[in-house]
Enzyme design. Structure first.
Site, short mmCIF file in Angstrom:
data_model
loop_
_atom_site.label_atom_id
_atom_site.label_comp_id
_atom_site.label_asym_id
_atom_site.label_seq_id
_atom_site.Cartn_x
_atom_site.Cartn_y
_atom_site.Cartn_z
N GLY A 1 0.84 -1.20 0.00
CA GLY A 1 0.00 0.00 0.00
C GLY A 1 0.87 1.25 0.00
O GLY A 1 0.68 2.17 -0.81
N HIS A 2 1.87 1.28 0.90
CA HIS A 2 2.80 2.42 0.93
C HIS A 2 3.58 2.50 -0.38
O HIS A 2 3.84 3.59 -0.90
CB HIS A 2 3.80 2.27 2.08
CG HIS A 2 3.20 2.23 3.44
ND1 HIS A 2 3.20 1.10 4.22
CD2 HIS A 2 2.56 3.18 4.16
CE1 HIS A 2 2.61 1.36 5.38
NE2 HIS A 2 2.21 2.60 5.37
#
Ligand code: PAF
Length: 282
Positions: A36-37
């Site tokens: 996600g990051h």
């Protein structure tokens, strides 16, 4: 890629980039980076000449009974992931660097924060707004990137930037999921094998709700009821909330007659996980 621990070092590096006429993107994180990051770093790398990732577990956004101490940390892993996705600078301060003795100024928002996670986590958004404001002042980026999984946080930060005339473009990026649907989160690492399986009720109920909307259901009560029924069938799951709110106000609505957010928070064992869908994304 450099890793720095002080505000002065960040400012010196960004000043040098600015002198070279380069644009700067900021990806604020609490570390323990995952895909996600990585998608936020990719987006920043695509849009800007240089990307700064802040990696700081912000004590101010945790309540007294929350997981500040156990929150996972691994700067070596974070550095490798961030560099692979085009990060140029990691800012990894100690709490004392961000909050010096006598620190006493806060950014507090009186709207948008009273519902959803703001209800269950009363000090959370004050901590988020304060640290994000500080990061904006330290890095002074052109753009900053936030995941749509933290949908209320994204709305709060957009509102704060508007209220305080902060000249930074806020970019919201899609939720990144595991192959089986579970939304990526640093807190997924807390889950035992059985809890990891049970956690699928979050994404399953999100799918159920969004399919009802796609088929034309506009009664929020019916959508919420179906989602709650699905989650409650899992013995390891305990619902914190399942709500549908007006995207602009974060207040609950009864009918889907405007852009809305369906957001859920569920405890799987002791781990609190969140997920959501935006009706405008359906
Ligand atoms: O979303 C997060 O990880 C945090 O709330 C943030 C924005 C980095 C502030 O600490």
């Amino acid at each position: 890629m450099k890793i720095v621990n002080t505000i002065d070092e960040v400012r010196a590096q960004v000043k040098q980039w600015r002198a070279e006429g380069l644009s700067v993107g900021l990806v604020p994180t609490m570390g323990y980076l995952h895909e996600g990051h990585a998608s936020l770093i990719d987006a920043s790398h695509r849009d800007n000449d240089r990307t700064v990732v802040s990696d700081f577990v912000n004590p101010m956004q945790f309540g007294p009974a929350e997981d500040l101490e156990s929150y996972p940390r691994d700067i070596e892993h974070d550095a490798a992931l961030a560099e692979a996705h085009g990060c140029d600078l990691i800012f990894h301060p100690e709490p004392e660097e961000m909050y010096h003795e006598g620190f006493s100024s806060f950014v507090d928002m009186t709207v948008l924060t009273q519902e959803l996670c703001g209800l269950s986590r009363p000090v959370h958004f004050r901590g988020v707004c304060t640290v994000v404001s500080k990061l904006f002042n330290i890095v002074k980026p052109d753009r900053a990137y936030f995941g749509k999984k933290d949908a209320q946080q994204l709305a709060v930060i957009r509102h704060m930037v508007d209220d305080l005339n902060v000249d930074i473009e806020i970019i919201g990026c899609p939720i990144i999921r595991e192959a089986d649907g579970l939304a990526r989160s640093s807190r997924n690492t807390y889950l035992s094998e059985a809890e990891r399986k049970a956690a699928l009720v979050l994404s399953q109920s999100i799918k159920l709700g969004s399919e009802m909307v796609k088929k034309g259901e506009a009664d929020c009560g019916k959508i919420i009821e179906a989602m709650k029924k699905h989650i409650s069938a899992e013995p390891l799951a305990k619902i914190d909330y399942v709500k549908i709110v007006d995207l602009a106000t974060m207040q609950q609505i009864e009918k889907l007659d405007r852009p809305a957010l369906c957001a859920i928070a569920v405890f799987i064992g002791k781990t609190r996980l969140i997920d959501n869908f935006f009706t405008e994304d359906i």
